[in-house]
Motif scaffolding. Structure first.
Motif, PDB file in Angstrom:
ATOM      1  N   GLY A 285       0.834  -1.193   0.000  1.00 52.89           N
ATOM      2  CA  GLY A 285       0.000   0.000   0.000  1.00 52.89           C
ATOM      3  C   GLY A 285       0.864   1.236   0.000  1.00 52.89           C
ATOM      4  N   ALA A 286       0.283   2.358   0.412  1.00 52.23           N
ATOM      5  CA  ALA A 286       1.001   3.631   0.378  1.00 52.23           C
ATOM      6  C   ALA A 286       0.680   4.453   1.616  1.00 52.23           C
ATOM      7  N   LEU A 287       1.681   5.213   2.042  1.00 50.61           N
ATOM      8  CA  LEU A 287       1.550   6.153   3.144  1.00 50.61           C
ATOM      9  C   LEU A 287       1.621   7.566   2.568  1.00 50.61           C
ATOM     10  N   THR A 288       0.625   8.402   2.849  1.00 46.67           N
ATOM     11  CA  THR A 288       0.620   9.803   2.418  1.00 46.67           C
ATOM     12  C   THR A 288       0.710  10.685   3.652  1.00 46.67           C
ATOM     13  N   VAL A 289       1.739  11.563   3.675  1.00 47.67           N
ATOM     14  CA  VAL A 289       1.938  12.505   4.774  1.00 47.67           C
ATOM     15  C   VAL A 289       1.996  13.902   4.173  1.00 47.67           C
ATOM     16  N   ALA A 290       1.230  14.853   4.750  1.00 47.20           N
ATOM     17  CA  ALA A 290       1.113  16.174   4.131  1.00 47.20           C
ATOM     18  C   ALA A 290       1.254  17.288   5.150  1.00 47.20           C
ATOM     19  N   ARG A 291       1.725  18.457   4.625  1.00 40.71           N
ATOM     20  CA  ARG A 291       1.800  19.698   5.406  1.00 40.71           C
ATOM     21  C   ARG A 291       0.853  20.711   4.806  1.00 40.71           C
ATOM     22  N   ARG A 292       0.132  21.402   5.667  1.00 38.16           N
ATOM     23  CA  ARG A 292      -0.828  22.386   5.186  1.00 38.16           C
ATOM     24  C   ARG A 292      -0.147  23.711   4.852  1.00 38.16           C
ATOM     25  N   GLY A 293      -0.800  24.477   4.003  1.00 35.14           N
ATOM     26  CA  GLY A 293      -0.375  25.840   3.725  1.00 35.14           C
ATOM     27  C   GLY A 293       0.916  25.900   2.933  1.00 35.14           C
ATOM     28  N   GLN A 294       1.654  26.997   3.152  1.00 36.18           N
ATOM     29  CA  GLN A 294       2.874  27.249   2.384  1.00 36.18           C
ATOM     30  C   GLN A 294       4.122  26.814   3.140  1.00 36.18           C
ATOM     31  N   GLN A 295       3.986  25.821   3.982  1.00 35.15           N
ATOM     32  CA  GLN A 295       5.148  25.344   4.731  1.00 35.15           C
ATOM     33  C   GLN A 295       6.194  24.772   3.778  1.00 35.15           C
ATOM     34  N   THR A 296       7.418  24.732   4.300  1.00 36.53           N
ATOM     35  CA  THR A 296       8.528  24.208   3.492  1.00 36.53           C
ATOM     36  C   THR A 296       8.227  22.799   3.033  1.00 36.53           C
ATOM     37  N   SER A 297       8.560  22.511   1.789  1.00 36.84           N
ATOM     38  CA  SER A 297       8.361  21.177   1.258  1.00 36.84           C
ATOM     39  C   SER A 297       9.299  20.195   1.949  1.00 36.84           C
ATOM     40  N   TYR A 298       9.123  18.930   1.678  1.00 35.88           N
ATOM     41  CA  TYR A 298       9.897  17.897   2.359  1.00 35.88           C
ATOM     42  C   TYR A 298      11.341  17.878   1.876  1.00 35.88           C
ATOM     43  N   THR A 299      12.264  17.809   2.835  1.00 37.13           N
ATOM     44  CA  THR A 299      13.691  17.754   2.514  1.00 37.13           C
ATOM     45  C   THR A 299      14.081  16.324   2.166  1.00 37.13           C
ATOM     46  N   ASP A 300      15.289  16.198   1.603  1.00 37.48           N
ATOM     47  CA  ASP A 300      15.789  14.859   1.269  1.00 37.48           C
ATOM     48  C   ASP A 300      15.878  13.995   2.522  1.00 37.48           C
ATOM     49  N   ALA A 301      16.314  14.610   3.639  1.00 43.49           N
ATOM     50  CA  ALA A 301      16.431  13.846   4.891  1.00 43.49           C
ATOM     51  C   ALA A 301      15.072  13.351   5.359  1.00 43.49           C
ATOM     52  N   GLU A 302      14.047  14.192   5.250  1.00 43.22           N
ATOM     53  CA  GLU A 302      12.707  13.793   5.673  1.00 43.22           C
ATOM     54  C   GLU A 302      12.138  12.716   4.759  1.00 43.22           C
ATOM     55  N   ILE A 303      12.432  12.823   3.470  1.00 46.44           N
ATOM     56  CA  ILE A 303      11.979  11.784   2.537  1.00 46.44           C
ATOM     57  C   ILE A 303      12.629  10.450   2.883  1.00 46.44           C
ATOM     58  N   MET A 304      13.923  10.502   3.250  1.00 48.82           N
ATOM     59  CA  MET A 304      14.610   9.268   3.644  1.00 48.82           C
ATOM     60  C   MET A 304      13.971   8.665   4.894  1.00 48.82           C
TER      61      MET A 304
END
Length: 608
Positions: A285-304
């Protein structure tokens, strides 16, 4: 005689001045530079002739923006006025190339012959120290962030291994990820068989949610391989997908993409990461994690981090499903090995089998009840050493040997046990076993007698209708698998006991009365007390009540109970006689044995 003033002393002082590892300037009482060492000239990037005779404050001293500073505000000039030592680290010098250099400095008044003649200023390039401090601070911040991430991964790992229920585990996972890595999180699972089909949303959590996110759970539209939706790309390419505003605008007009889009509409717009839950063998399956608004997009470290968490979750889903499959297979196998119960002449039987809780294994415990050629009904309880598939195989082997020997000749139980011990020793590799083998004897309508032998097994328990419970201690002999093998010459004595009307006879295995934290004597007394208290219940409720009260753990448990009918009761006379008997065996199997032609015993079994 004093050495002061000798020429070699002057040379020595000059050598120290020139070679000291710091910048040094000598000022006269008005602040003019009278001497500078090479290190000072290197720091300010100016030749000695440019420094000599220049006013130090006017030439060098600036603020952090490069502006001149009022002389009265210069702490170094203050030393010339006060004649007292001073030091600091907030000053800047103007280099010859026009750049500024931060300095750390100390200034001391210079006296000669008791007269005040100026000051000596010692300074270092503070930029290196500042860079080192900033680098250290950056490293500490990175280390703190890494520690936070590792702590969260550790919490996630603890959560993932703490439950065998996938739904509960994934619910806990999304709650851990919010708000650490996002404002909302969702888990969608593929069909359990791994085939292409409808996804199912099984976990949703949103920051500040008051329960509305639960409505988003449930089936999703089909996910065809040709889909270009983010979910499809994450699942079929097995890689994380970033969904920022532009990527969301580019999502295809497909049912699955629209269903995914609803998450943003209900839980909040922003950027999201979709990461697959997978192992080397399968995507789940898949995991979707999201941030609302204009927050900083996901960094490489967070993606890892998210990818690692998703991989761990995939491993847990895989192992949990394998465990469930193994448990289901083991339970099915065990119930195939168990036998349905006959119901003859109002002798009411009931049985229970509870597998060991620590593993998905079949075991060596069994019960049995069947009709013999002479019309007598048997009761058997047994336990072969071991808790695995091999123990189950040996159990089936010993059980079938006992059936064959009991059917072949109408002999006393003691003789059946003697022959079973010899057959086990010489024709089987089955290990030791304990068994109670009994014949329920008596004319049609009673009275009934128990004729039994006990090969090293816990004693049967007889409970009268009035609640008097006692163990039948007679008939004890050695375990099976020892006597013939070791040529001990031991015997199995027969025992007989009258079975009062409406009494209850209970056979059980040691898992019911013995465990690591409970001594056998304590367990036997507890069983006796509970059985006496529950004997007025119907036979099925009697067994269920025993299991509920004793709550055995750690070992297999088999129970076989017999309820004796009222004296003189006939098959067609007692409307309370049960029409069906619950049995742990699979429902398709028929009860062993049948009515023998001419026998007074009637088989009324109708297995469930």
């Amino acid at each position: 005689m004093s050495d002061i003033g000798r020429p070699w002393e002057t040379d020595m002082l000059r050598a120290v001045f020139d070679s000291v590892g710091a910048g040094m300037l000598v000022l006269d009482s008005s602040g003019l530079i009278t001497a500078s060492n090479p290190y000072a000239r290197q720091i300010v990037d100016r030749p000695g002739e440019q420094l000599l005779g220049a006013d130090m404050h006017d030439l060098l001293h600036r603020d952090e923006d490069g502006n001149e500073i009022a002389r009265r505000e210069c702490p170094i000039m203050g030393v010339l006025d006060s004649g007292e030592h001073s030091e600091g680290s907030e000053e800047f010098y103007l280099r010859g190339d026009g750049t500024l250099v931060p300095i750390i400095w100390a200034a001391s008044p210079l006296q000669h012959g008791g007269a005040f003649e100026g000051a000596v200023v010692v300074f270092h390039d503070f930029k290196k120290h500042r860079d080192a401090n900033e680098q250290t601070a950056a490293h500490l911040a990175a280390l703190e962030e890494l520690t936070t991430r590792l702590s969260m991964v550790a919490e996630v790992s603890t959560l993932l291994i703490s439950s065998l229920h996938i739904g509960e585990t994934l619910d806990g996972l999304v709650r851990l990820l919010v708000p650490e890595l996002g404002d909302w999180a969702v888990v969608d699972l593929l069909p359990e068989d791994g085939t292409e089909g409808d996804l199912k949303r099984v976990a949703v959590h949103s920051r500040g949610d008051r329960g509305g996110a639960e409505s988003l759970k449930g089936p999703l539209p089909p996910l065809p391989h040709a889909s270009r939706a983010a979910l499809a790309r994450a699942l079929y390419n097995n890689e994380p997908v970033l969904l920022d505003a532009s990527a969301q605008d580019g999502e295809p007009d497909e049912p699955i993409a629209r269903a995914h889009r609803q998450l943003f509409e209900h839980l909040g717009e922003g950027s999201a990461m979709v990461v697959p839950l997978y192992t080397r063998r399968q995507v789940f399956g898949a995991l979707t994690v999201a941030r609302r608004g204009q927050q900083t997009s996901y960094t490489d470290a967070e993606i890892m981090v998210l990818t690692d968490i998703a991989r761990r979750a995939g491993l847990v889903i895989e192992s949990t499903r394998l465990f469930e499959q193994r448990l289901d297979m083991a339970e099915t196998l065990q119930r195939q090995l168990l036998t349905p119960l006959p119901q003859v002449d109002h002798l009411w039987f009931a049985a229970r089998y509870q597998p060991a809780q620590q593993a998905s294994e079949v075991g060596g415990d069994w019960y049995d009840a069947f009709l013999l050629a002479d019309g007598v009904t048997t009761m058997v309880i047994g336990d072969v050493v071991g808790h695995d598939l091999q123990a189950a195989a040996h159990m089936a082997e010993v059980r079938n040997m006992l059936r064959a020997l009991a059917w072949d000749r109408q002999e006393p139980p003691s003789e059946i046990m003697r022959r079973l011990d010899g057959v086990m020793t010489h024709t089987s590799d089955a290990p030791m076993a304990t068994v109670v083998f009994a014949r329920i004897e008596g004319p049609d309508g009673g009275p009934w007698h128990l004729h039994w032998v006990n090969a090293g097994h816990p004693p049967p328990l007889l409970v009268t209708a009035g609640g008097e419970a006692r163990y039948l201690e007679d008939g004890h002999g050695p375990l099976l698998g020892m006597n013939s093998a070791l040529h001990l010459g031991l015997e199995w004595p027969d025992a007989r006991e009258e079975l009062p009307e409406r009494s209850t006879l209970l056979f059980y295995t040691d898992g019911l009365v013995e465990s690591r934290d409970r001594h056998l004597d304590t367990g036997l007394e507890e069983l006796r007390r509970h059985a006496a208290d529950l004997v007025e219940h119907e036979l099925e409720d009697f067994l269920d009540g025993l299991l509920a009260r004793i709550d055995p753990k750690g070992d297999d448990v088999a129970l076989l109970a017999l309820r004796i009918p009222p004296a003189g009761a006939g098959a067609d006379e007692d409307p309370a006689a049960p029409q069906r008997a619950h049995s742990p065996a699979v429902p398709e199997r028929g009860a062993p044995g049948s009515r023998v032609e001419g026998s007074p015993v009637r088989d009324t079994s109708d297995p469930v």
